[in-house]
Design a protein around this motif. Structure first.
Motif, PDB file in Angstrom:
ATOM      1  N   ARG A 129       0.842  -1.193   0.000  1.00 42.81           N
ATOM      2  CA  ARG A 129       0.000   0.000   0.000  1.00 42.81           C
ATOM      3  C   ARG A 129       0.878   1.243   0.000  1.00 42.81           C
ATOM      4  N   LYS A 130       0.267   2.352  -0.358  1.00 40.82           N
ATOM      5  CA  LYS A 130       0.977   3.636  -0.338  1.00 40.82           C
ATOM      6  C   LYS A 130       0.200   4.573   0.571  1.00 40.82           C
ATOM      7  N   GLU A 131       0.889   5.139   1.532  1.00 40.61           N
ATOM      8  CA  GLU A 131       0.222   5.982   2.526  1.00 40.61           C
ATOM      9  C   GLU A 131      -0.521   7.126   1.847  1.00 40.61           C
ATOM     10  N   GLY A 132      -1.772   7.285   2.252  1.00 38.60           N
ATOM     11  CA  GLY A 132      -2.587   8.354   1.714  1.00 38.60           C
ATOM     12  C   GLY A 132      -3.370   7.990   0.459  1.00 38.60           C
ATOM     13  N   TYR A 133      -3.168   6.767  -0.044  1.00 41.90           N
ATOM     14  CA  TYR A 133      -3.833   6.340  -1.275  1.00 41.90           C
ATOM     15  C   TYR A 133      -4.466   4.970  -1.083  1.00 41.90           C
ATOM     16  N   THR A 134      -5.492   4.677  -1.894  1.00 39.10           N
ATOM     17  CA  THR A 134      -6.018   3.315  -1.941  1.00 39.10           C
ATOM     18  C   THR A 134      -5.309   2.560  -3.054  1.00 39.10           C
ATOM     19  N   GLY A 135      -5.639   1.266  -3.183  1.00 39.01           N
ATOM     20  CA  GLY A 135      -5.086   0.469  -4.266  1.00 39.01           C
ATOM     21  C   GLY A 135      -3.857  -0.306  -3.854  1.00 39.01           C
ATOM     22  N   VAL A 136      -3.292  -0.997  -4.842  1.00 39.48           N
ATOM     23  CA  VAL A 136      -2.098  -1.823  -4.642  1.00 39.48           C
ATOM     24  C   VAL A 136      -0.966  -1.220  -5.467  1.00 39.48           C
TER      25      VAL A 136
END
Length: 234
Positions: free
Chosen positions: A129-136
């Motif tokens: 994950r990436k902080e502040g974002y949804t998705g992979v």
């Protein structure tokens, strides 16, 4: 014994038909009819704009959309604009949340991401994950978008989910439909695909069939494969 989940893989389905079927299935599940479902499919080239509603993130004119044969829909999921097209596995889980005491809408999103993260791990790909974002994400590149709607039940407790994930499989997909938008409104990062990351060829249908076991692992269902007609119209 887990709950039953009807699963179908549909090689190609127009976006509008898929959206209408989702709304019909949500209503059925609210009324306590039929099994929960997971629709796995591909769409013809399509842009969808979610509830964040930033039409400026569409970089093509209506004439250019017609010339390129790309459909456009303003829809009721969360999120910004994204692309669906051949070579991308789209998953629509239509399941009931909150009939027990474990209602956790945020947790549902994280589980959807984890399904794809775990699948990628078994392909030798480290994703997260990436902080502040949804998705992979794989580093600064998004490989799967998540956009859902939680439909509040009218006849029972909880919510029925619709929409879901879009997992890029085919090489070069980021140079096709994604070039005409600011994907998910994110200008500073790009997108990638399973084939581009691994350098190997993948069948979208095979990925669909393989990923179901990861879904059932995180959501505790007994899988029942059904055909397209039964999945969409029952």
């Amino acid at each position: 014994m887990h709950k039953p989940l009807d699963v179908a893989y549909i090689p190609m389905l127009e976006y509008e038909e898929a959206w209408n079927s989702q709304k019909s299935i949500v209503q059925q599940l609210d009324e306590g009819e039929g099994n929960e479902r997971l629709l796995l499919l591909q769409h013809p080239p399509t842009y969808t704009i979610g509830s964040q509603n930033h039409p400026e993130h569409l970089l093509l004119s209506q004439e250019q959309l017609r010339e390129q044969g790309i459909s456009l829909f303003q829809i009721d999921r969360g999120g910004d604009i994204t692309y669906h097209g051949p070579g991308q596995l789209v998953g629509y889980p239509l399941i009931v949340l909150g009939r027990d005491e474990d209602l956790d809408l945020h947790g549902y999103l994280r589980k959807l991401e984890q399904v794809i993260i775990d699948y990628l791990a078994d392909q030798g790909v480290e994703a997260g994950r990436k902080e502040g974002y949804t998705g992979v994400w794989i580093g600064d590149l998004k490989i799967a978008a998540i956009g859902v709607k939680f439909n509040r039940c009218k006849r029972r407790r909880g919510f029925v989910t619709s929409h879901g994930f879009a997992f890029n499989i085919a090489s070069g997909i980021q140079h096709e439909g994604f070039q005409g938008i600011v994907p998910c409104g994110i200008q500073q990062y790009g997108v990638t695909s399973l084939e581009d990351i691994t350098g190997k060829a993948f069948s979208v249908e095979l990925v669909a069939k393989e990923i179901v076991s990861y879904f059932s692992r995180h959501f505790s269902y007994d899988i029942r494969w059904v055909d397209e007609k039964e999945a969409l119209h029952r």
